[in-house]
Design a protein around this motif. Sequence first.
Motif, PDB file in Angstrom:
ATOM      1  N   ARG A 261     -12.390  11.306 -38.972  1.00  0.00           N
ATOM      2  CA  ARG A 261     -13.616  11.972 -38.533  1.00  0.00           C
ATOM      3  C   ARG A 261     -14.268  11.041 -37.274  1.00  0.00           C
ATOM      4  NH1 ARG A 261     -17.400  16.254 -38.489  1.00  0.00           N
ATOM      5  NH2 ARG A 261     -18.814  15.630 -36.774  1.00  0.00           N
ATOM      6  N   VAL A 262     -14.385   9.883 -37.486  1.00  0.00           N
ATOM      7  CA  VAL A 262     -14.835   8.546 -36.428  1.00  0.00           C
ATOM      8  C   VAL A 262     -13.910   8.829 -35.158  1.00  0.00           C
ATOM      9  CG1 VAL A 262     -15.450   6.248 -36.310  1.00  0.00           C
ATOM     10  CG2 VAL A 262     -16.135   7.259 -38.216  1.00  0.00           C
ATOM     11  N   ALA A 263     -12.753   8.571 -35.385  1.00  0.00           N
ATOM     12  CA  ALA A 263     -11.782   8.731 -34.398  1.00  0.00           C
ATOM     13  C   ALA A 263     -11.842  10.110 -33.328  1.00  0.00           C
ATOM     14  CB  ALA A 263     -10.454   8.518 -34.928  1.00  0.00           C
ATOM     15  N   TRP A 264     -12.038  11.367 -34.357  1.00  0.00           N
ATOM     16  CA  TRP A 264     -12.206  12.435 -33.693  1.00  0.00           C
ATOM     17  C   TRP A 264     -13.625  12.661 -32.788  1.00  0.00           C
ATOM     18  CZ3 TRP A 264     -14.913  16.982 -35.188  1.00  0.00           C
ATOM     19  CH2 TRP A 264     -14.745  18.320 -34.309  1.00  0.00           C
ATOM     20  N   ASP A 265     -14.512  11.953 -33.143  1.00  0.00           N
ATOM     21  CA  ASP A 265     -15.951  12.048 -32.567  1.00  0.00           C
ATOM     22  C   ASP A 265     -16.030  11.138 -31.559  1.00  0.00           C
ATOM     23  OD1 ASP A 265     -17.111  13.410 -34.528  1.00  0.00           O
ATOM     24  OD2 ASP A 265     -18.056  11.915 -35.710  1.00  0.00           O
ATOM     25  N   GLU A 266     -15.007  10.243 -31.324  1.00  0.00           N
ATOM     26  CA  GLU A 266     -14.765   9.440 -29.857  1.00  0.00           C
ATOM     27  C   GLU A 266     -13.976  10.196 -29.177  1.00  0.00           C
ATOM     28  OE1 GLU A 266     -15.904   6.342 -29.340  1.00  0.00           O
ATOM     29  OE2 GLU A 266     -17.196   6.266 -31.393  1.00  0.00           O
ATOM     30  N   LEU A 267     -13.332  11.091 -29.501  1.00  0.00           N
ATOM     31  CA  LEU A 267     -12.326  11.961 -28.349  1.00  0.00           C
ATOM     32  C   LEU A 267     -13.168  13.341 -28.305  1.00  0.00           C
ATOM     33  CD1 LEU A 267      -9.017  10.775 -29.892  1.00  0.00           C
ATOM     34  CD2 LEU A 267     -10.060   9.804 -28.062  1.00  0.00           C
ATOM     35  N   ARG A 268     -13.671  14.004 -29.082  1.00  0.00           N
ATOM     36  CA  ARG A 268     -13.979  15.117 -28.830  1.00  0.00           C
ATOM     37  C   ARG A 268     -15.030  15.329 -27.992  1.00  0.00           C
ATOM     38  NH1 ARG A 268     -18.374  17.132 -31.781  1.00  0.00           N
ATOM     39  NH2 ARG A 268     -19.424  15.767 -33.065  1.00  0.00           N
ATOM     40  N   LEU A 269     -16.140  14.249 -27.727  1.00  0.00           N
ATOM     41  CA  LEU A 269     -16.894  14.259 -26.774  1.00  0.00           C
ATOM     42  C   LEU A 269     -16.710  13.816 -25.483  1.00  0.00           C
ATOM     43  CD1 LEU A 269     -19.854  12.933 -29.268  1.00  0.00           C
ATOM     44  CD2 LEU A 269     -19.276  15.373 -28.580  1.00  0.00           C
ATOM     45  N   ARG A 270     -16.788  14.486 -24.306  1.00  0.00           N
ATOM     46  CA  ARG A 270     -16.224  13.922 -22.995  1.00  0.00           C
ATOM     47  C   ARG A 270     -16.722  12.536 -22.544  1.00  0.00           C
ATOM     48  NH1 ARG A 270     -13.805  18.801 -20.426  1.00  0.00           N
ATOM     49  NH2 ARG A 270     -14.420  20.798 -21.777  1.00  0.00           N
ATOM     50  N   ASP A 271     -17.760  12.369 -22.819  1.00  0.00           N
ATOM     51  CA  ASP A 271     -18.392  10.936 -22.131  1.00  0.00           C
ATOM     52  C   ASP A 271     -17.936   9.794 -23.182  1.00  0.00           C
ATOM     53  OD1 ASP A 271     -20.060  11.889 -24.365  1.00  0.00           O
ATOM     54  OD2 ASP A 271     -21.823  10.590 -23.643  1.00  0.00           O
ATOM     55  N   ARG A 272     -17.867  10.071 -24.724  1.00  0.00           N
ATOM     56  CA  ARG A 272     -17.024   9.044 -25.463  1.00  0.00           C
ATOM     57  C   ARG A 272     -15.546   9.043 -25.007  1.00  0.00           C
ATOM     58  NH1 ARG A 272     -19.583   5.249 -26.564  1.00  0.00           N
ATOM     59  NH2 ARG A 272     -17.901   4.778 -28.377  1.00  0.00           N
ATOM     60  N   ARG A 273     -14.988  10.114 -24.920  1.00  0.00           N
ATOM     61  CA  ARG A 273     -13.389  10.118 -24.671  1.00  0.00           C
ATOM     62  C   ARG A 273     -13.357   9.465 -22.924  1.00  0.00           C
ATOM     63  NH1 ARG A 273      -9.294  15.317 -24.208  1.00  0.00           N
ATOM     64  NH2 ARG A 273      -7.322  13.664 -23.874  1.00  0.00           N
ATOM     65  N   LEU A 274     -13.914   9.447 -22.221  1.00  0.00           N
ATOM     66  CA  LEU A 274     -13.830   8.821 -20.912  1.00  0.00           C
ATOM     67  C   LEU A 274     -14.052   7.461 -21.206  1.00  0.00           C
ATOM     68  CD1 LEU A 274     -15.967  10.877 -18.574  1.00  0.00           C
ATOM     69  CD2 LEU A 274     -13.482  10.603 -18.360  1.00  0.00           C
ATOM     70  N   PHE A 275     -14.818   6.831 -22.107  1.00  0.00           N
ATOM     71  CA  PHE A 275     -15.156   5.540 -22.297  1.00  0.00           C
ATOM     72  C   PHE A 275     -13.760   4.855 -23.049  1.00  0.00           C
ATOM     73  CE2 PHE A 275     -16.300   2.226 -25.406  1.00  0.00           C
ATOM     74  CZ  PHE A 275     -16.751   1.203 -24.501  1.00  0.00           C
ATOM     75  N   VAL A 276     -13.204   5.732 -24.091  1.00  0.00           N
ATOM     76  CA  VAL A 276     -11.933   5.183 -24.628  1.00  0.00           C
ATOM     77  C   VAL A 276     -10.893   5.298 -23.774  1.00  0.00           C
ATOM     78  CG1 VAL A 276     -10.189   5.994 -26.403  1.00  0.00           C
ATOM     79  CG2 VAL A 276     -12.662   6.345 -26.964  1.00  0.00           C
ATOM     80  N   ASP A 277     -10.862   6.118 -22.806  1.00  0.00           N
ATOM     81  CA  ASP A 277      -9.826   6.165 -21.834  1.00  0.00           C
ATOM     82  C   ASP A 277     -10.004   4.809 -20.923  1.00  0.00           C
ATOM     83  OD1 ASP A 277      -8.881   8.460 -22.894  1.00  0.00           O
ATOM     84  OD2 ASP A 277      -9.272   9.909 -21.413  1.00  0.00           O
ATOM     85  N   LEU A 278     -11.018   4.416 -20.699  1.00  0.00           N
ATOM     86  CA  LEU A 278     -11.110   2.998 -19.896  1.00  0.00           C
ATOM     87  C   LEU A 278     -10.089   2.030 -20.435  1.00  0.00           C
ATOM     88  CD1 LEU A 278     -14.663   2.766 -19.219  1.00  0.00           C
ATOM     89  CD2 LEU A 278     -13.023   3.272 -17.596  1.00  0.00           C
ATOM     90  N   PHE A 279      -9.735   2.295 -21.794  1.00  0.00           N
ATOM     91  CA  PHE A 279      -9.006   1.076 -22.401  1.00  0.00           C
ATOM     92  C   PHE A 279      -7.480   1.342 -22.491  1.00  0.00           C
ATOM     93  CE2 PHE A 279     -13.219   0.674 -23.881  1.00  0.00           C
ATOM     94  CZ  PHE A 279     -13.556  -0.602 -23.530  1.00  0.00           C
ATOM     95  N   VAL A 280      -7.057   2.613 -21.688  1.00  0.00           N
ATOM     96  CA  VAL A 280      -5.638   2.972 -21.700  1.00  0.00           C
ATOM     97  C   VAL A 280      -4.936   2.681 -20.426  1.00  0.00           C
ATOM     98  CG1 VAL A 280      -3.934   4.866 -22.366  1.00  0.00           C
ATOM     99  CG2 VAL A 280      -6.220   4.440 -23.584  1.00  0.00           C
ATOM    100  N   PHE A 281      -3.920   2.170 -20.513  1.00  0.00           N
ATOM    101  CA  PHE A 281      -2.936   2.007 -19.081  1.00  0.00           C
ATOM    102  C   PHE A 281      -2.043   3.183 -19.072  1.00  0.00           C
ATOM    103  CE2 PHE A 281      -3.956  -2.462 -19.982  1.00  0.00           C
ATOM    104  CZ  PHE A 281      -4.940  -2.768 -18.944  1.00  0.00           C
TER     105      PHE A 281
END
Length: 74
Positions: free
Chosen positions: A49-69
Amino acid sequence: MKDPLTAWDGPFPYDVFADIGITPESSHAEVQNASFKLLRDNRFTHEARVAWDELRLRDRRLFVDLFVFPGGDR
């Protein structure tokens, strides 16, 4: 692939969903529907649930994506 120097509070969100095919290339709809897959398999844990909350909200997902090459295994 995730930046190896990334320190994340808990499991990295894409790592939690890797076994059901959710990656940075997944559409927003696929991420939204990921919870249904986990619920169906009785695997929608607090961690998921915590991980899904990070990815389901667009602004949070963009933040997560900053750490992916781009490229490589995720």
